[in-house]
Design an enzyme around this catalytic site. Structure first.
Site, short mmCIF file in Angstrom:
data_model
loop_
_atom_site.label_atom_id
_atom_site.label_comp_id
_atom_site.label_asym_id
_atom_site.label_seq_id
_atom_site.Cartn_x
_atom_site.Cartn_y
_atom_site.Cartn_z
N LYS A 1 -109.61 118.52 -62.73
CA LYS A 1 -108.40 119.01 -63.39
C LYS A 1 -107.29 119.13 -62.34
O LYS A 1 -107.57 119.47 -61.18
CB LYS A 1 -108.70 120.38 -64.01
CG LYS A 1 -107.60 120.96 -64.87
CD LYS A 1 -108.09 122.26 -65.52
CE LYS A 1 -107.03 122.91 -66.38
NZ LYS A 1 -107.53 124.13 -67.05
N SER B 1 -106.90 124.47 -72.02
CA SER B 1 -105.99 123.67 -71.24
C SER B 1 -106.62 122.48 -70.52
O SER B 1 -105.93 121.54 -70.15
CB SER B 1 -105.28 124.56 -70.22
OG SER B 1 -106.20 125.05 -69.26
N SER C 1 -110.38 127.74 -71.61
CA SER C 1 -109.86 126.41 -71.31
C SER C 1 -110.89 125.36 -70.92
O SER C 1 -110.54 124.18 -70.83
CB SER C 1 -108.81 126.50 -70.20
OG SER C 1 -107.63 127.07 -70.72
#
Lengths: 95, 489
Positions: B79, B154, B178
């Protein structure tokens, strides 16, 4: 109830500049969100519970030993402008 | 499209028996990324050259007959809030465009030392603030099951990369769900480990007392293998504890007699078809010999406002560092330093980030601190106590992961509160620092995956991985069928 003045004050504290055209919408959104946050004020917490940490994690101090660090020039590569190891903020007037 | 998803173990076997080289496999993934990423938008930066260099190293090791480390040579994604030395790290924000870290996050350092093959940095909601990946300044990541739907957030890019088979696994971060929510939306396994087990050093902070890095994988075995590698004590993170024991060798344990708690409040406002899927999963656990314990946990109704108050308060402080001076975007036109900082932040941060900074500033400001922040912290204490008490009579808790399946595109542009409400089932684990995992348990009538969540007491990550693995085995691949558009080997 969040007012226009509240928004201007919070924006200043947050170091954000709020566009004049957007204040009304932001005030409306923030009022709704604060209304949502307000629901906790009717909740009852355990009287003898104070939150201080999760999973019993306490400060993990270590000896203050000087170790090799990063090269200053390397670190400064990410800055915009500046030279000779300095940061630079120009004094400029908005056009 | 028919796809084959390979487990880490299977890939290692292919390497060791020389059926495929790491370079061949990496090239295959890179070729696929080139094609699929145009649609999925899972990656915001592809690191093909570095990936092939690492693959070459792994192949040389195999040629020398050396044994491989657990994640060695496995193509994966990170990420974009996980710092990577020399590789741009933006957090999905305009304010960090062009920022190149000069050090590695501890998790990436661990994986790099294992010769993990980094394919690229994945898309995310800006500063991890969102539930659809749509607040990213690069546009959202799409759901490989149906590209009219979001991948979730997210860590939407991480989930999209794994479900789209353009990474074997991805590392995401979970502040309020997330990792678990996008895993649920994309039919994957997502683990949010116990707070403190995985180092946060080098993870760009959103809310430090809630943030935790975790894996998104296509099966439980892979998630356990990744967790075992990254859950190491790190002196660079003052909250680091490391894990108590390995989890992968406990997956096979029988769960006969395991007590699974079901709190009724987790099911309030949950879509009917999702409730039904979870009820079926409960039945499977009964068949496996687990004992189901129903109970009430009234504290659940407070978790969302408590979460948003604490998370935003911490964010308002953590994001104070973006001032345009030391790194990142800097506004060009300004009258003085203060004006420069305000303009930089207003032009650099997106709307949702600004909204959360302002909410955090509000709840911490004089006159409101006691009513919001202090009260929320006290309630956090009550919520933690309620969970501790639940774990006195249960081994794990079972709940839905999300009240719905993947949102249609442009969900976030609607009412902000409506978006926040979808985090209802996931935020408690962050508030209490508990390990929680999402695993697929069915599909809705559009064929979109449904996820269920398993939560355990702190440092009992092995228990939820064990319970999830037993469920997965019992379902015999059923939960993954048409889920990833193919089979897992």
């Amino acid at each position: 109830m969040v007012t226009r003045e509240d928004i201007l004050k919070i924006a200043k504290l947050s170091k954000l500049s709020v566009d004049e055209n957007e204040i009304e919408q932001i005030t409306k959104d923030m009022s709704e969100i604060i209304g949502f946050a307000d629901t906790i004020n009717s909740a009852v917490e355990d009287e003898d519970v104070e939150f201080d940490d999760i999973n019993d994690i306490v400060n993990a101090f270590h000896e203050d030993v000087v170790v090799d660090s990063y090269d200053r020039e390397e670190i400064l590569k990410n800055r915009s402008g500046g030279e000779n190891g300095y940061f630079m903020i120009k004094r400029r007037k908005v056009k | 499209m028919e796809r084959t998803f390979s487990k880490i173990k299977h890939i290692k076997k292919l390497f060791e028996t020389k059926q495929v080289s790491c370079t061949e496999l990496t090239s295959e993934y890179l070729d696929r990324i080139e094609e699929e990423n145009k649609v999925l938008n899972a990656y915001i930066r592809i690191t093909g050259e570095e990936a092939l260099q690492t693959a070459k190293k792994v192949d040389e090791k195999i040629a020398r007959g050396e044994s491989l480390m657990p994640l060695e040579g496995i193509p994966m994604s990170l990420k974009d809030n996980i710092s990577t030395n020399g590789i741009e790290t933006t957090c999905g924000s305009n304010i960090l465009k062009g920022y190149v870290p000069i050090y590695d996050a501890t998790v990436w350092n661990i994986l790099k030392n294992q010769n993990a093959v980094l394919l690229g940095k994945t898309n995310m909601d800006e500063f991890a603030m969102g539930s659809s990946c749509e607040t990213s300044c690069f546009g959202g990541a799409l759901n490989p099951h149906d590209t009219r739907h979001v991948a979730g957030g997210s860590s939407g890019g991480a989930a999209s990369s794994v479900a789209g088979n353009i990474a074997v696994y991805g590392l995401g971060s979970d502040t309020g769900g997330s990792v678990r929510q996008p895993a649920s939306f994309c039919g994957l396994v997502g683990l949010k480990p116990t707070y403190g087990t995985v180092s946060r050093y080098g993870l760009i902070a959103y809310a430090s007392s809630l943030d935790q890095i975790g894996p998104i994988a296509s099966c439980v075995e892979d998630a356990a293998c990744i967790y075992d590698s990254i859950s190491v004590y790190d002196s660079n993170d003052a909250t680091s504890r490391g894990s108590r024991s390995k989890t992968s060798d406990k997956l096979d344990r029988s769960i006969k007699g395991m007590k699974i708690g079901v709190a009724k409040e987790f099911f309030d406002g949950i879509r009917e078809d999702i409730k039904k899927s979870i009820e079926k999963a409960i039945k499977v656990y009964e068949d496996l010999g687990a004992e189901i314990v129903y109970f009430n946990m009234p504290q659940i109704k407070n978790v969302l406002p408590v979460y948003y108050i604490i998370a935003c308060a911490e964010a308002s402080s953590n994001l104070g560092r973006y001032d345009g001076i030391r790194y990142g975007y800097k506004s060009e036109l300004y009258s003085d330093v203060n004006d420069m900082i305000c303009k930089t932040r207003s032009e650099g941060f997106g709307k949702e980030v600004q909204r959360r900074i302002m909410l955090g500033t509000y709840v911490l400001s004089a006159g409101y601190y006691d009513a919001y922040y202090k009260k929320a912290q006290k309630l956090r204490g009550s919520i933690i106590r309620a969970f501790k008490s639940a774990f006195e009579s249960c081994d794990v808790l079972l709940a839905p992961t999300v009240p719905t399946t993947a949102f249609e595109l442009n969900f976030t542009s609607k009412d902000p509160i409506e978006t926040y409400l979808t985090d209802i089932c996931t935020v408690s684990a962050n508030i209490a620092g508990l390990p929680a995992l999402s695993i697929p348990c069915g599909f809705d009538d559009k064929g979109l995956p449904i996820g269920m969540q398993l939560i355990a007491d702190s440092f009992e990550d092995a228990k939820i991985l064990n319970a999830a693995y037993q469920y997965e085995q019992q379902m015999n691949g059923e939960i993954y069928k048409h889920c990833n558009g193919g089979e897992i080997i």
